[in-house]
Design a protein around this motif. Structure first.
Motif, PDB file in Angstrom:
ATOM      1  N   VAL A 134      47.138   3.522  62.040  1.00 17.60           N
ATOM      2  CA  VAL A 134      46.610   2.126  61.105  1.00 17.60           C
ATOM      3  C   VAL A 134      47.279   0.952  61.508  1.00 17.60           C
ATOM      4  O   VAL A 134      46.857  -0.292  61.697  1.00 17.60           O
ATOM      5  CB  VAL A 134      46.596   2.628  59.854  1.00 17.60           C
ATOM      6  CG1 VAL A 134      46.380   1.388  58.901  1.00 17.60           C
ATOM      7  CG2 VAL A 134      45.785   3.758  59.310  1.00 17.60           C
ATOM      8  N   LEU A 135      48.561   0.868  61.557  1.00 18.68           N
ATOM      9  CA  LEU A 135      49.477  -0.217  61.691  1.00 18.68           C
ATOM     10  C   LEU A 135      49.205  -0.834  63.094  1.00 18.68           C
ATOM     11  O   LEU A 135      49.138  -2.123  63.142  1.00 18.68           O
ATOM     12  CB  LEU A 135      51.152   0.288  61.601  1.00 18.68           C
ATOM     13  CG  LEU A 135      52.022  -1.016  62.111  1.00 18.68           C
ATOM     14  CD1 LEU A 135      51.767  -2.079  60.887  1.00 18.68           C
ATOM     15  CD2 LEU A 135      53.311  -0.594  62.223  1.00 18.68           C
ATOM     16  N   ALA A 136      48.987   0.132  63.979  1.00 18.57           N
ATOM     17  CA  ALA A 136      48.627  -0.447  65.558  1.00 18.57           C
ATOM     18  C   ALA A 136      47.339  -1.352  65.601  1.00 18.57           C
ATOM     19  O   ALA A 136      47.080  -2.174  66.102  1.00 18.57           O
ATOM     20  CB  ALA A 136      48.614   0.704  66.422  1.00 18.57           C
ATOM     21  N   ALA A 137      46.473  -0.637  64.811  1.00 22.37           N
ATOM     22  CA  ALA A 137      45.012  -0.923  64.802  1.00 22.37           C
ATOM     23  C   ALA A 137      44.851  -2.569  64.143  1.00 22.37           C
ATOM     24  O   ALA A 137      44.193  -3.253  64.558  1.00 22.37           O
ATOM     25  CB  ALA A 137      43.966   0.006  64.065  1.00 22.37           C
ATOM     26  N   THR A 138      45.620  -2.648  62.888  1.00 24.92           N
ATOM     27  CA  THR A 138      45.637  -3.741  62.206  1.00 24.92           C
ATOM     28  C   THR A 138      46.605  -4.860  62.903  1.00 24.92           C
ATOM     29  O   THR A 138      45.983  -6.111  62.915  1.00 24.92           O
ATOM     30  CB  THR A 138      45.985  -3.592  60.891  1.00 24.92           C
ATOM     31  OG1 THR A 138      47.482  -2.931  60.838  1.00 24.92           O
ATOM     32  CG2 THR A 138      45.250  -2.553  60.073  1.00 24.92           C
ATOM     33  N   GLY A 139      47.374  -4.379  63.645  1.00 23.64           N
ATOM     34  CA  GLY A 139      48.391  -5.420  64.298  1.00 23.64           C
ATOM     35  C   GLY A 139      47.466  -6.108  65.413  1.00 23.64           C
ATOM     36  O   GLY A 139      47.743  -7.294  65.934  1.00 23.64           O
ATOM     37  N   ALA A 140      46.380  -5.218  66.043  1.00 24.93           N
ATOM     38  CA  ALA A 140      45.688  -5.552  67.225  1.00 24.93           C
ATOM     39  C   ALA A 140      44.551  -6.423  66.639  1.00 24.93           C
ATOM     40  O   ALA A 140      43.717  -6.219  67.228  1.00 24.93           O
ATOM     41  CB  ALA A 140      45.645  -4.484  68.368  1.00 24.93           C
ATOM     42  N   LYS A 141      44.680  -7.238  65.873  1.00 21.38           N
ATOM     43  CA  LYS A 141      43.407  -7.969  65.270  1.00 21.38           C
ATOM     44  C   LYS A 141      42.380  -7.002  64.680  1.00 21.38           C
ATOM     45  O   LYS A 141      41.218  -7.565  64.604  1.00 21.38           O
ATOM     46  CB  LYS A 141      42.693  -8.862  66.453  1.00 21.38           C
ATOM     47  CG  LYS A 141      43.629  -9.895  66.936  1.00 21.38           C
ATOM     48  CD  LYS A 141      43.980 -10.751  66.095  1.00 21.38           C
ATOM     49  CE  LYS A 141      44.938 -12.028  66.891  1.00 21.38           C
ATOM     50  NZ  LYS A 141      45.323 -12.861  65.939  1.00 21.38           N
ATOM     51  N   GLY A 142      43.125  -6.117  64.131  1.00 21.32           N
ATOM     52  CA  GLY A 142      42.260  -5.287  63.145  1.00 21.32           C
ATOM     53  C   GLY A 142      41.061  -4.425  63.762  1.00 21.32           C
ATOM     54  O   GLY A 142      40.899  -4.545  64.836  1.00 21.32           O
ATOM     55  N   MET A 143      40.515  -3.712  62.859  1.00 22.36           N
ATOM     56  CA  MET A 143      39.432  -2.666  63.396  1.00 22.36           C
ATOM     57  C   MET A 143      38.223  -3.109  62.578  1.00 22.36           C
ATOM     58  O   MET A 143      38.337  -3.670  61.524  1.00 22.36           O
ATOM     59  CB  MET A 143      39.666  -1.170  62.804  1.00 22.36           C
ATOM     60  CG  MET A 143      40.935  -0.704  63.656  1.00 22.36           C
ATOM     61  SD  MET A 143      41.180   1.130  62.913  1.00 22.36           S
ATOM     62  CE  MET A 143      41.682   0.682  61.338  1.00 22.36           C
ATOM     63  N   ALA A 161      51.003  -9.304  67.756  1.00 25.72           N
ATOM     64  CA  ALA A 161      50.373  -8.038  68.023  1.00 25.72           C
ATOM     65  C   ALA A 161      51.401  -6.945  68.929  1.00 25.72           C
ATOM     66  O   ALA A 161      51.356  -5.915  68.529  1.00 25.72           O
ATOM     67  CB  ALA A 161      49.222  -8.288  68.566  1.00 25.72           C
ATOM     68  N   ARG A 162      52.101  -7.744  70.061  1.00 24.39           N
ATOM     69  CA  ARG A 162      52.852  -7.057  70.884  1.00 24.39           C
ATOM     70  C   ARG A 162      53.861  -6.209  70.035  1.00 24.39           C
ATOM     71  O   ARG A 162      54.399  -5.002  70.275  1.00 24.39           O
ATOM     72  CB  ARG A 162      53.317  -7.982  71.894  1.00 24.39           C
ATOM     73  CG  ARG A 162      54.376  -7.394  72.998  1.00 24.39           C
ATOM     74  CD  ARG A 162      54.860  -8.381  73.667  1.00 24.39           C
ATOM     75  NE  ARG A 162      55.637  -7.991  74.879  1.00 24.39           N
ATOM     76  CZ  ARG A 162      56.514  -8.847  75.407  1.00 24.39           C
ATOM     77  NH1 ARG A 162      56.799 -10.011  75.067  1.00 24.39           N
ATOM     78  NH2 ARG A 162      57.118  -8.023  76.578  1.00 24.39           N
ATOM     79  N   GLU A 163      54.677  -6.900  69.164  1.00 21.86           N
ATOM     80  CA  GLU A 163      55.788  -6.434  68.509  1.00 21.86           C
ATOM     81  C   GLU A 163      55.539  -5.439  67.360  1.00 21.86           C
ATOM     82  O   GLU A 163      56.107  -4.474  67.219  1.00 21.86           O
ATOM     83  CB  GLU A 163      56.712  -7.390  68.054  1.00 21.86           C
ATOM     84  CG  GLU A 163      57.333  -8.253  68.964  1.00 21.86           C
ATOM     85  CD  GLU A 163      58.072  -9.408  68.591  1.00 21.86           C
ATOM     86  OE1 GLU A 163      58.582  -9.268  67.441  1.00 21.86           O
ATOM     87  OE2 GLU A 163      58.485 -10.209  69.575  1.00 21.86           O
ATOM     88  N   ASP A 164      54.114  -5.682  66.948  1.00 29.29           N
ATOM     89  CA  ASP A 164      53.614  -4.907  65.812  1.00 29.29           C
ATOM     90  C   ASP A 164      53.171  -3.631  66.629  1.00 29.29           C
ATOM     91  O   ASP A 164      53.551  -2.336  65.914  1.00 29.29           O
ATOM     92  CB  ASP A 164      52.395  -5.356  65.153  1.00 29.29           C
ATOM     93  CG  ASP A 164      52.824  -6.028  63.892  1.00 29.29           C
ATOM     94  OD1 ASP A 164      54.141  -6.203  63.617  1.00 29.29           O
ATOM     95  OD2 ASP A 164      52.119  -6.785  63.316  1.00 29.29           O
TER      96      ASP A 164
END
Length: 221
Positions: free
Chosen positions: A165-174, A126-129
């Motif tokens: 969207v990439l940030a939200a999905t990388g952080a365990k999704g929305m 998640a951090r690198e995404d």
């Protein structure tokens, strides 16, 4: 398993940054739209992979929305809009391509340094995404700032949203309801922007945003 999972996730997220850099290089509208379609396709693959990694089936819906609307429908509609409006196909930039690319590289470095520094305890994937996502967001903003043509600014706005969207999905999704809400918000914004472009073309016979500045200057006089 973690190694290949991370590598593939980083490949897709890094690919999105690379395609964002490609958007900065484009000087023709059709080429820019084609690169945006590729941008959305890479986002689709990234989100679908996150759905698999996180075992989050609702993210497949997000991937499908990105594929259908952003990779197919929106580029096709914008292609048609350009033909109907008779828009000049070359993109006028505020600064040259070279300085713009250098600024883009600087923004990617800044986003990576900032995000890795402020998320030391986050999940490595998640951090690198998130670092990649912030890079995509800043590059989309740079596209908007450095282009004078309203259509290219619309493309910059939508590529910026791809970063979100990439940030939200990388952080365990929305939550799914949030994803659908975002999709409809983008669709509504796209419709409004389309109407706005037609009105600009009708009023000023161009979609160069400098025409608006000139008009405001004349009104003040």
């Amino acid at each position: 398993m973690d190694g290949p999972v991370f590598d593939i996730a980083h490949m897709f997220a890094g690919g999105l940054v690379l395609v964002s850099m490609m958007m900065l290089y484009q000087d023709r509208l059709y080429a820019l739209l084609n690169v945006f379609a590729l941008h959305s396709l890479v986002l689709t693959l990234s989100v679908a992979w996150q759905a698999f990694v996180q075992d989050a089936p609702h993210l497949y819906i997000t991937a499908a929305i990105a594929l259908v609307f952003k990779a197919i429908i929106i580029p096709v509609v914008l292609h048609r809009m350009i033909r109907q409006l008779g828009i000049h196909r070359e993109i006028e930039t505020v600064v040259g391509i070279g300085p713009t690319m250098l600024a883009g590289i600087g923004l990617v470095a800044l986003a990576t340094a900032v995000m890795l520094r402020v998320t030391p305890k986050a999940n490595p994937l998640a951090r690198e995404d998130l670092a990649f996502a912030l890079s995509v967001l800043l590059l989309g903003l740079l596209v908007m700032i450095t282009r004078r043509n309203a259509v290219s600014q619309v493309v910059g706005f939508m590529s910026l949203e791809n970063g979100l969207v990439l940030a939200a999905t990388g952080a365990k999704g929305m939550p799914l309801v949030v994803e659908i809400s975002v999709a409809f918000s983008i669709l509504i914004a796209f419709i409004v922007i389309g109407i706005f472009l037609f009105r600009i073309r009708e009023r000023f016979d161009t979609v160069d945003v400098r025409a608006l500045d000139d008009f405001k200057g004349r009104r003040r006089k």
